[in-house]
Every structure is written in structure tokens, then in C-alpha cells.
Design a protein around this motif. Structure first.
Motif, PDB file in Angstrom:
ATOM      1  N   TYR A   1      90.079  14.261  49.751  1.00 53.33           N
ATOM      2  CA  TYR A   1      90.338  14.019  51.170  1.00 53.33           C
ATOM      3  C   TYR A   1      89.846  12.646  51.610  1.00 53.33           C
ATOM      4  O   TYR A   1      90.483  11.976  52.423  1.00 53.33           O
ATOM      5  CB  TYR A   1      89.664  15.096  52.026  1.00 53.33           C
ATOM      6  CG  TYR A   1      90.240  16.478  51.859  1.00 53.33           C
ATOM      7  CD1 TYR A   1      91.540  16.674  51.400  1.00 53.33           C
ATOM      8  CD2 TYR A   1      89.491  17.614  52.160  1.00 53.33           C
ATOM      9  CE1 TYR A   1      92.074  17.942  51.246  1.00 53.33           C
ATOM     10  CE2 TYR A   1      90.008  18.891  52.011  1.00 53.33           C
ATOM     11  CZ  TYR A   1      91.295  19.051  51.552  1.00 53.33           C
ATOM     12  OH  TYR A   1      91.816  20.314  51.410  1.00 53.33           O
TER      13      TYR A   1
ATOM     14  N   GLU B   1      92.792  18.685  60.434  1.00 57.66           N
ATOM     15  CA  GLU B   1      91.551  18.730  61.218  1.00 57.66           C
ATOM     16  C   GLU B   1      90.769  17.431  61.078  1.00 57.66           C
ATOM     17  O   GLU B   1      90.147  16.972  62.039  1.00 57.66           O
ATOM     18  CB  GLU B   1      90.681  19.908  60.771  1.00 57.66           C
ATOM     19  CG  GLU B   1      89.358  19.981  61.538  1.00 57.66           C
ATOM     20  CD  GLU B   1      88.518  21.189  61.191  1.00 57.66           C
ATOM     21  OE1 GLU B   1      87.310  21.175  61.493  1.00 57.66           O
ATOM     22  OE2 GLU B   1      89.066  22.155  60.626  1.00 57.66           O
TER      23      GLU B   1
ATOM     24  N   HIS C   1      95.659  28.591  60.398  1.00 59.37           N
ATOM     25  CA  HIS C   1      96.397  27.635  59.586  1.00 59.37           C
ATOM     26  C   HIS C   1      95.650  26.323  59.339  1.00 59.37           C
ATOM     27  O   HIS C   1      96.040  25.564  58.437  1.00 59.37           O
ATOM     28  CB  HIS C   1      97.750  27.335  60.232  1.00 59.37           C
ATOM     29  CG  HIS C   1      98.654  28.529  60.303  1.00 59.37           C
ATOM     30  ND1 HIS C   1      99.373  28.990  59.224  1.00 59.37           N
ATOM     31  CD2 HIS C   1      98.949  29.372  61.336  1.00 59.37           C
ATOM     32  CE1 HIS C   1     100.066  30.050  59.570  1.00 59.37           C
ATOM     33  NE2 HIS C   1      99.839  30.304  60.845  1.00 59.37           N
ATOM     34  N   VAL C   2      94.598  26.030  60.126  1.00 60.38           N
ATOM     35  CA  VAL C   2      93.905  24.747  59.980  1.00 60.38           C
ATOM     36  C   VAL C   2      92.395  24.919  59.838  1.00 60.38           C
ATOM     37  O   VAL C   2      91.813  24.608  58.787  1.00 60.38           O
ATOM     38  CB  VAL C   2      94.218  23.814  61.183  1.00 60.38           C
ATOM     39  CG1 VAL C   2      93.465  22.487  61.037  1.00 60.38           C
ATOM     40  CG2 VAL C   2      95.718  23.557  61.292  1.00 60.38           C
TER      41      VAL C   2
ATOM     42  N   HIS D   1      90.594  20.922  56.607  1.00 59.03           N
ATOM     43  CA  HIS D   1      92.024  20.677  56.432  1.00 59.03           C
ATOM     44  C   HIS D   1      92.321  19.228  56.832  1.00 59.03           C
ATOM     45  O   HIS D   1      91.735  18.710  57.779  1.00 59.03           O
ATOM     46  CB  HIS D   1      92.803  21.647  57.325  1.00 59.03           C
ATOM     47  CG  HIS D   1      94.276  21.680  57.077  1.00 59.03           C
ATOM     48  ND1 HIS D   1      95.127  20.667  57.487  1.00 59.03           N
ATOM     49  CD2 HIS D   1      95.065  22.609  56.471  1.00 59.03           C
ATOM     50  CE1 HIS D   1      96.360  20.972  57.155  1.00 59.03           C
ATOM     51  NE2 HIS D   1      96.360  22.134  56.538  1.00 59.03           N
TER      52      HIS D   1
ATOM     53  N   VAL E   1      89.915  26.579  56.953  1.00 61.27           N
ATOM     54  CA  VAL E   1      89.509  25.865  55.737  1.00 61.27           C
ATOM     55  C   VAL E   1      88.033  25.468  55.843  1.00 61.27           C
ATOM     56  O   VAL E   1      87.252  25.672  54.907  1.00 61.27           O
ATOM     57  CB  VAL E   1      90.393  24.622  55.507  1.00 61.27           C
ATOM     58  CG1 VAL E   1      89.871  23.800  54.332  1.00 61.27           C
ATOM     59  CG2 VAL E   1      91.840  25.038  55.267  1.00 61.27           C
TER      60      VAL E   1
END
Length: 269
Positions: free
Chosen positions: A75, A161, A138-139, A158, A142
């Protein structure tokens, strides 16, 4: 001291371009501070050292810790670094510079305080939005994969995010166009704060024991170990937004219960 800092800064601006310092330099500084401050908490947890200060008794498995580190590297290079590169024109347009003279400490302190206040406000509302049902599923879920957080989980999230809440961190500097040294100092303080908030330990020397309204690890750990609909404690650095909007009631009630329990034990003795 000031002359030493200026001499070091002179070396940087002589040997590197503004772009290199603002993008690659910022990335290198972030990675260094983040991993140097976050990795020790993994070793503390694995070795069982200072366990009496650990907020939760549960430990993360080595596999879970390694998964976190692997994803973070991906990331950071895949999201954070490109953001730093593509936001560079915005910062320069707003007046960011790296040249001498350096700003006074009064200017630096004023801007840093402004960044903390603005970041707290923006982060609080962004974080609350992420705890709505669809966005959490969905976000934000994580980030909450780690119900027992450790320092490095502070940036485990995520990609959406990272961009969404990352805006809270950069909006202040983007508005004011600070000197690069101010931006670096802000980044260092923000990284250290979020690592400490996720470290999973509450020490006698923790800043929350001395600085009113500072959240710290105990405050944020509560947020991680509860269901997303009941957690509260959405604030970033300071707790006043949760207090104003009543989203820390569960946490304050728990603290009162613990305190009354300690008081009862002391009376019995």
C-alpha cells in the motif's frame, strides 16, 4: 541549535531538488519513522515484555503480523508514494517551499496546532461515515481485521480508506502551503501519534496520562474491540469531538465502572 539545523537544511537543498525532497524525501522519512516506531511493539508482544501494560490479553499470531507488514509495504508503494507525487503540484501552487530561511518556531507551532485541530475535525466525520453499514462492510472492515491492534495496524487499511482519511492529514498543509520542514515535522508527529494510538499498550508514561483531551492507545483500543455499530471513539488525536457529539459515552461509562471497582477494592483493603 538553529545554525546546525540550517546547515543541515542547506546541504539538503543544495544536493536535492524540491521535487526529490518533497516526494521521495517525505516518503523515506515517513517509512523510517513509521516502521522504527511501530516494529518494536511486535517484538514486545511476541516476547511478552511489559505485558502488564498491555490493554488486551489476546496476542496476534506471527502470521497475522507478517500479513500486515506485507500489505503495508504494498500500500505504501502503491498508494502513498503516488499520492505524494501527484499532490506535489498542489502543494507548490499553494506556496510550499524548501528554500532558506527556515520559518520561525512560532510560525511552525501555529501551523502545526492548526493542522491538529483541522485534522481532528475532518477525521472524526470521515471516520463516522466509514462506520455506516455499506462503507464499513466494503472498506473500513479491512482496518478492523485487527481487533487487537499493534502499532503498524495504524496504517493497515483499504486503499480507498487511505485516500479518504488521508485527506484529513494533508488538507491543512495543502491550504497553508507551509515550508517543507513544517510539513515534515507535522508528518512525524502524526505518524508517532497514530502508531501510539494503535500500539495496544497503556504505559505510565503514555501521553494521555498527562495531556488533557489526548486520546492515546486506551481510547482507541476500545474502538477496535467493539462491534462497529457500538464502538464510538471516532476521534483521531484529541477526544473533544467524541465528547461534544456523545460518541464516547460507552467508553466513559466503562472507565467509571473500572474506577469505582478500584475504589471499592481500596476501601476493602
Amino acid at each position: 541549535m538553529a545554525s546546525i539545523i540550517e546547515s543541515g537544511w542547506q546541504y539538503l537543498i543544495t544536493h536535492f531538488s524540491d521535487f526529490q525532497l518533497a516526494c521521495l524525501g517525505s516518503f523515506f522519512l515517513h517509512e523510517s519513522i513509521f516502521f522504527l516506531s511501530g516494529l518494536p511493539f511486535i517484538y514486545l508482544e511476541r516476547a511478552g515484555w511489559l505485558s502488564k501494560y498491555k490493554i488486551q490479553t489476546k496476542n496476534n499470531s506471527p502470521a497475522a503480523q507478517e500479513k500486515c507488514i506485507t500489505r503495508l509495504i504494498l500500500y505504501h508503494f502503491g498508494v502513498n508514494l503516488p499520492v505524494m507525487i501527484f499532490s506535489y503540484p498542489v502543494f507548490t501552487y499553494m506556496g510550499m517551499r524548501s528554500s532558506l530561511p527556515l520559518p520561525s518556531w512560532r510560525v511552525i507551532l501555529t501551523q502545526i496546532i492548526f493542522y491538529f485541530i483541522l485534522e481532528d475535525f475532518v477525521f472524526y466525520w470521515g471516520h463516522r461515515v466509514l462506520h455506516t453499514k455499506w462503507l464499513y462492510k466494503h472498506v473500513h472492515s479491512v482496518h478492523h481485521e485487527y481487533a487487537t491492534p499493534f502499532g503498524l495496524t495504524s496504517e493497515y487499511a483499504h486503499p480507498a480508506e487511505i485516500l479518504f482519511l488521508g485527506f484529513a492529514t494533508i488538507v491543512g498543509p495543502a491550504i497553508t502551503g507551509p515550508h517543507l520542514i513544517t510539513l515534515w515535522l507535522w508528518m512525524v508527529l502524526r505518524v508517532l501519534e497514530t502508531v501510539e494510538a494503535h500500539c495496544g499498550y497503556h504505559f505510565p508514561w503514555s501521553l494521555s496520562n498527562f495531556l488533557p483531551l489526548y486520546g492515546g492507545a486506551d481510547f482507541h483500543d476500545y474502538h477496535h474491540r467493539l462491534l462497529y455499530t457500538k464502538s464510538g471513539n471516532y476521534s483521531s488525536t484529541f477526544t473533544y469531538m467524541d465528547w461534544i457529539f456523545g460518541t464516547d459515552k460507552g467508553y466513559r461509562k466503562l472507565k467509571e465502572l473500572k474506577k469505582s471497582g478500584v475504589d471499592e477494592e481500596s476501601k476493602e483493603k
